[in-house]
Scaffold this active site. Structure first.
Site, PDB file in Angstrom:
ATOM      1  N   TYR A   1       0.304   8.728  -9.805  1.00 30.12           N
ATOM      2  CA  TYR A   1       1.275   9.572  -9.677  1.00 30.12           C
ATOM      3  C   TYR A   1       2.782   9.270  -9.443  1.00 30.12           C
ATOM      4  O   TYR A   1       3.063   8.172  -9.605  1.00 30.12           O
ATOM      5  CB  TYR A   1       0.442  10.139  -8.418  1.00 30.12           C
ATOM      6  N   SER A   2       2.815   9.659  -7.875  1.00 30.58           N
ATOM      7  CA  SER A   2       3.772   8.464  -7.516  1.00 30.58           C
ATOM      8  C   SER A   2       4.109   7.312  -7.526  1.00 30.58           C
ATOM      9  O   SER A   2       5.549   7.126  -7.085  1.00 30.58           O
ATOM     10  CB  SER A   2       4.426   9.743  -6.350  1.00 30.58           C
ATOM     11  N   LEU A   3       3.307   6.938  -6.925  1.00 32.32           N
ATOM     12  CA  LEU A   3       3.848   5.250  -7.444  1.00 32.32           C
ATOM     13  C   LEU A   3       4.496   4.727  -8.428  1.00 32.32           C
ATOM     14  O   LEU A   3       4.969   4.114  -8.341  1.00 32.32           O
ATOM     15  CB  LEU A   3       2.137   4.818  -7.515  1.00 32.32           C
TER      16      LEU A   3
ATOM     17  N   LYS B   1       6.916   5.737  -9.344  1.00 33.22           N
ATOM     18  CA  LYS B   1       8.056   5.938  -8.742  1.00 33.22           C
ATOM     19  C   LYS B   1       8.620   4.840  -8.305  1.00 33.22           C
ATOM     20  O   LYS B   1      10.246   4.863  -8.539  1.00 33.22           O
ATOM     21  CB  LYS B   1       8.429   6.755  -7.344  1.00 33.22           C
TER      22      LYS B   1
END
Length: 381
Positions: free
Chosen positions: A71-73, A75
């Site tokens: 997921y947003s890791l 980024k």
């Protein structure tokens, strides 16, 4: 020492035995289904643990090379790719985005700077138009929609978490500057040179390698929010149910905000570039000066989308109350929906990464990663 306790496999140095014990206890208690945990100190792996099941329905075990959606890791991987371009003098974080992507300057965005994208302050946390998952899979088309619209708030005036658009915007910046996609650039310039098993965009891979995510139970009533809510407009346009994360279309897309596939070992290896002051695997990827730029505060206050106080640096979160397990200092971090986390501690040359499939409902500050971080730092004291 080699671990063969409960359902845990891997290695752990004696100094971090309490971390191993906590990991094993959480697996035994059912707090985890399947997970991996890695700690690197001074460029060396001191904890490399995995265990549990990668797929609850079949009972398939979480193996050494199991990968999961982070997921947003993701980024932090996208931000690292942009930092490489900054380090090479190909991108200036203080320059207008329109310098590299001329169409972006439409809609009154001529003053939006690269650092506004990295710091979640650009005013583009979502799409004006109703978009589907398939629309977002089309990187160029999704980026063109954002280039045409006006910001939702004054750029630079505080953050509004760019949950999905972070990857679309910065992915397009990478493509405009390099001529290659974000996933291709990340693989060629970062992952392959390090031998890190982390990908943004997966094709022709055995499906058995990928963990199935277990959706969290949430009592939050999104229907109670007004239609113009930034949280609603950002997080649910479109919604990404955990059930799609092993679909071929999702895996193949290059969503630099949300679909990086890895495990704790590969996450830690890549982000040890930051912890090591720009050096990992005996290779310099960034100058120390470029790493220092991560710690330039872009915003510090209650995030418009997340609703909690977050201090954003240049591409990463910085220490603050949203993630109590992250200590003060030259430390940066980010988390993924469900609880995956990476912390890069430049002061201690320490990297901690955690990737799992049993998801917490908390968008930021899930309990398991904070407990693991506390255990790791306790072992250092």
């Amino acid at each position: 020492m080699t671990v063969s306790r409960a359902s845990v496999d891997g290695t752990c140095t004696a100094a971090f035995d309490p971390v191993r014990d906590l990991f094993a206890a959480k697996l035994e208690a059912g707090d985890e289904a399947g997970a991996s945990l890695c700690v690197m100190s001074g460029g060396e792996v001191v904890v490399d643990l995995w265990g549990g099941v990668a797929d609850v329905e079949s009972g398939r075990s979480w193996e050494r090379d199991t990968l999961a959606n982070t997921y947003s890791l993701t980024k932090t991987m996208t931000a690292l790719a942009v930092l490489v371009l900054i380090d090479r003098g190909l991108v200036d974080p203080d320059a207008p985005v329109g310098r590299y992507w001329p169409e972006f300057a439409a809609g009154g965005k001529g003053g939006v700077l690269v650092r506004h994208l990295l710091g979640h302050t650009s005013g583009l946390s979502g799409w004006d138009e109703k978009v589907s998952i398939d629309d977002v899979y089309d990187q160029e088309a999704a980026a063109a929609l954002l280039a045409a619209q006006e910001p939702w708030w004054t750029p630079g005036d505080g953050s509004g978490y760019h949950a999905i658009t972070f990857g679309t915007l910065l992915g397009e910046l990478v493509r405009r500057v390099t001529g290659t996609t974000l996933g291709e650039f990340f693989a060629a310039e970062i992952a392959r040179p390090l031998g890190a098993d982390y990908r943004i965009g997966v094709v022709d891979e055995d499906p058995v390698r990928f963990a199935s995510m277990i959706a969290p139970t949430s009592t939050f009533d999104y229907a109670s929010l007004p239609a113009d809510s930034l949280l609603l407009r950002t997080l649910l346009n479109p919604a990404f149910p955990p059930s799609i994360t092993t679909d071929a279309g999702f895996l193949a897309a290059e969503l630099g905000a949300a679909n990086g596939q890895g495990n704790a070992r590969s996450v830690a290896l890549v982000q040890s570039i930051v912890s090591g002051g720009g050096v990992a695997g005996a290779r310099r990827f960034l100058s120390a000066e470029t790493v220092d730029r991560i710690f330039e505060v872009q915003s510090d206050g209650v995030d418009r989308v997340l609703g909690v106080p977050v201090r954003f640096g240049l591409g990463w979160g910085l220490p603050g109350p949203a993630m109590p397990g992250v200590p003060e200092g030259r430390v940066c971090w980010w988390t993924g929906f469900g609880g995956s986390v990476v912390v890069s501690d430049v002061d201690r040359d320490l990297t901690v990464a955690y990737v799992m499939n049993k998801m917490s409902a908390k968008l930021v500050g899930a309990p398991n990663p904070n407990e693991y971080l506390a255990a790791v730092y306790n072992c250092l004291s």
